[in-house]
Write an enzyme that holds these catalytic residues in place. Sequence first.
Site, mmCIF file in Angstrom:
data_model
loop_
_atom_site.group_PDB
_atom_site.id
_atom_site.type_symbol
_atom_site.label_atom_id
_atom_site.label_comp_id
_atom_site.label_asym_id
_atom_site.label_seq_id
_atom_site.Cartn_x
_atom_site.Cartn_y
_atom_site.Cartn_z
ATOM 1 N N ASP A 127 0.804 -1.213 0.000
ATOM 2 C CA ASP A 127 0.000 0.000 0.000
ATOM 3 C C ASP A 127 0.845 1.274 0.000
ATOM 4 O O ASP A 127 0.434 2.302 -0.539
ATOM 5 C CB ASP A 127 -0.956 0.018 1.192
ATOM 6 C CG ASP A 127 -2.172 -0.861 0.955
ATOM 7 O OD1 ASP A 127 -2.412 -1.238 -0.195
ATOM 8 O OD2 ASP A 127 -2.874 -1.175 1.935
ATOM 9 N N SER A 179 -5.291 -8.023 10.876
ATOM 10 C CA SER A 179 -5.185 -6.846 10.028
ATOM 11 C C SER A 179 -6.216 -6.993 8.913
ATOM 12 O O SER A 179 -6.162 -7.953 8.149
ATOM 13 C CB SER A 179 -3.772 -6.738 9.443
ATOM 14 O OG SER A 179 -3.690 -5.634 8.574
#
Length: 408
Positions: A127, A179
């Site tokens: 990301d 997560s």
Amino acid sequence: MAKEIKKVVLAYSGGLDTSIIIPWLKENYNNCEVIAVSGDVGQGTELDGLEEKAIKTGASKLYIEDLKKEFIEEYVYPTVQAGAVYENRYLLGTSFARPIIAKRIAEIAIAEGADAICHGCTGKGNDQVRFELAIKRYAPDMEIIAPWRIWDLKSREQEIEYAEAHNIPLKINRETNYSKDKNLWHLSHEGLDLEDPANEPQYEKPGFLELGVSPIQAPDKPTYVTIHFEKGIPTSVDGVELDGPALVAKLNELGGANGIGLADLVENRLVGMKSRGVYETPGGTILYHAHDVLETITLDKETARIKQYLSIKFADVVYNGQWYTPLREAMSAFVTETQKTVTGDVKLKLYKGNIINAGVTSPYTLYDEEVATFDEDNVYNQADSAGFINLFGLPIKVRAKLEQKRGN
């Protein structure tokens, strides 16, 4: 530091990372102003109470930008049209959500006169690349702060301790600290027991799956669904016209109830390591399948083959955060051209994690029943195939005869 940082725009989700970044920025950048920005791509209840939390932890204000329609119709649908699937399994749910969020953050940062943009991506993940490539495209001179690459916190456990020390409320705890990334398209799960590929995902465990059920727990009765496409874009479900977000939500509901769209994979991250994740993409799995089925009768063989080759590269480009590049735009132009005849209806049967074809029709079908039939026809002379085989097999025959001459 290249310049004094007085105002920072933070990509804010309200999760563990970004929750502690607000006080960390103020502590480490001379009590700078922090403006939080959340891009709403379908996180749902995760956005509840976000403004109060952001302000309470030190932000001067919070933007919540509704990006759902643009996300589905301008990022997701073009990727489905391309047939792009990363490493045969991953339907790119996080990958194509990051560029649109980062673009909006860059636009707000410029409008606010910010000195820097901050994100909570780790130095190990994909990301960070996706966010920063988009920022470079829309705010090329903006400084980027990535705390995970410079702060002293080295684990999620230490992050939780920091949050507790600063009285920051969290929706997670040490025992359930997967997560996760959620949007309209998918939900990902990483960490804890999933870090070891030897461990089976606990699909039947209450609370693990959020978008649907395990195939084992799905109904014993199949569900039929018919999806209509116009030029490769899904426009209706069971005869009801829907915009992008509503259509994906409807298919998520149908797919989730029937145990569709669970993917457990070890993928190759852009930064070079392998990671294990479990993905829920019920509606997306149905859409990819239906689109593929429709293309079987609407695309000619050679166009379909070239499109299939390019789909691998298209998936890599999306996964790598290269959405705003000439290459992606050029590939999308090719894909759009191929979709001119991808119009029609696809009927599917959903049953315990399986998607079963139940019929496909198109006004542009290339399937001719009279040509394909095993019965008598007037359009195909079977004797013609002998000459075709002689020419098609000529290289094999020549090679064999020469080998015989050489005594091989």
